[in-house]
Enzyme design. Structure first.
Site, PDB file in Angstrom:
ATOM      1  N   LYS A 102       0.840  -1.182   0.000  1.00 46.53           N
ATOM      2  CA  LYS A 102       0.000   0.000   0.000  1.00 46.53           C
ATOM      3  C   LYS A 102       0.886   1.246   0.000  1.00 46.53           C
ATOM      4  O   LYS A 102       2.055   1.174   0.315  1.00 46.53           O
ATOM      5  CB  LYS A 102      -0.918   0.020   1.227  1.00 46.53           C
ATOM      6  N   GLU A 111      -2.580   5.137   7.042  1.00 47.19           N
ATOM      7  CA  GLU A 111      -3.333   3.929   6.712  1.00 47.19           C
ATOM      8  C   GLU A 111      -2.927   2.760   7.609  1.00 47.19           C
ATOM      9  O   GLU A 111      -3.776   2.009   8.089  1.00 47.19           O
ATOM     10  CB  GLU A 111      -3.110   3.561   5.245  1.00 47.19           C
TER      11      GLU A 111
END
Length: 260
Positions: A102, A111
């Protein structure tokens, strides 16, 4: 209108729409960043508008927070939430063990913090994000601006002893200037092509002075929802097995598409 969407956007939409069904009244929900996560926020906004769904969202970036507020979703900080029931986010790559890369959108630090402060993490993606081995997508590493070139040199030196196919690194740019994260940091993208041992690499990266966090999400994702352009969605969880498959109806009059 859904008929005007590309197959990739349709796949992202159906994955997001299915994952939005996991959110229940009263939940505290982490809201991811990126194009697929934006579909999720839109789907949740529709549930707020049409069903009266009430939950509190913890965004992982300023742009997600702005979109959520525009759609009538109550936004709070992680400090206010304390702990989350669920986080739903996208991914750049997903392997067979639900490990992820990610950070393509530059929000990997928030995140990862939000995902690990949740009872469950659900990842939504189109089918192209599924891979046998991580590494074709450049691995983002967030670093502080001070001494960034020294950090980059140390990182490149460490990669020599690791099981990766490529070792080129590059500073992510925003025009003529370095890309700056919400925390004021820079991002180094590692062009590794194939990562032989993602767990070992993740541990090594975070030991290098100047590295804040890396984009390998190991043992964090609990479930994935994979969308296809024909409306099919596949659900898989960390327990393995073949998972299940459903079909999502694409509503041509859906308000989600009026401003696209």
């Amino acid at each position: 209108m859904t008929g005007e969407l590309s197959p990739i956007d349709k796949a992202k939409f159906v994955a997001a729409k299915r994952a939005a069904e996991f959110v229940e009244d009263g939940m505290r929900v982490g809201l991811g960043t990126g194009s697929t996560a934006a579909w999720l926020v839109r789907c949740l906004g529709e549930r707020v508008r049409k069903e009266g769904l009430r939950f509190r969202g913890v965004p992982t970036s300023t742009r997600t927070a702005q979109l959520a507020r525009e759609l009538g979703i109550e936004v709070i900080s992680l400090e206010e939430a304390g702990w989350l029931d669920l986080t739903i986010d996208g991914a750049d790559e997903i392997d067979g063990e639900l490990n992820l890369i990610k950070g393509g959108g530059g929000a990997l630090l928030q995140e990862k913090i939000v995902a690990t402060a949740s009872d469950q993490m659900v990842v939504i993606a189109d089918a192209a994000k599924q891979v046998e081995t991580l590494g074709a997508f450049p691995l983002p590493v967030e670093v502080i601006a001070f001494g960034q070139s020294a950090t980059q040199a140390l990182l490149e030196e460490a990669l020599v002893s690791l099981d990766v196919l490529g070792r080129r690194t590059s500073l992510r740019m925003n025009g003529a200037k370095p890309f700056v994260t919400d925390e004021g940091n820079h991002i180094l993208d590692l062009h590794l092509n194939r990562i032989g041992n993602a767990r070992e690499l993740a541990l090594m990266l975070n030991q290098i002075p100047g590295v804040v966090e890396n984009g390998l999400f190991i043992d964090i994702c609990d479930r994935v929802v994979i969308g296809h352009g024909d409306g099919r969605v596949e659900l898989r969880d960390i327990t393995g097995g073949s998972g299940s498959e459903e079909r999502i109806d694409l509503d041509e009059s859906d308000n989600l598409f009026t401003d696209l």
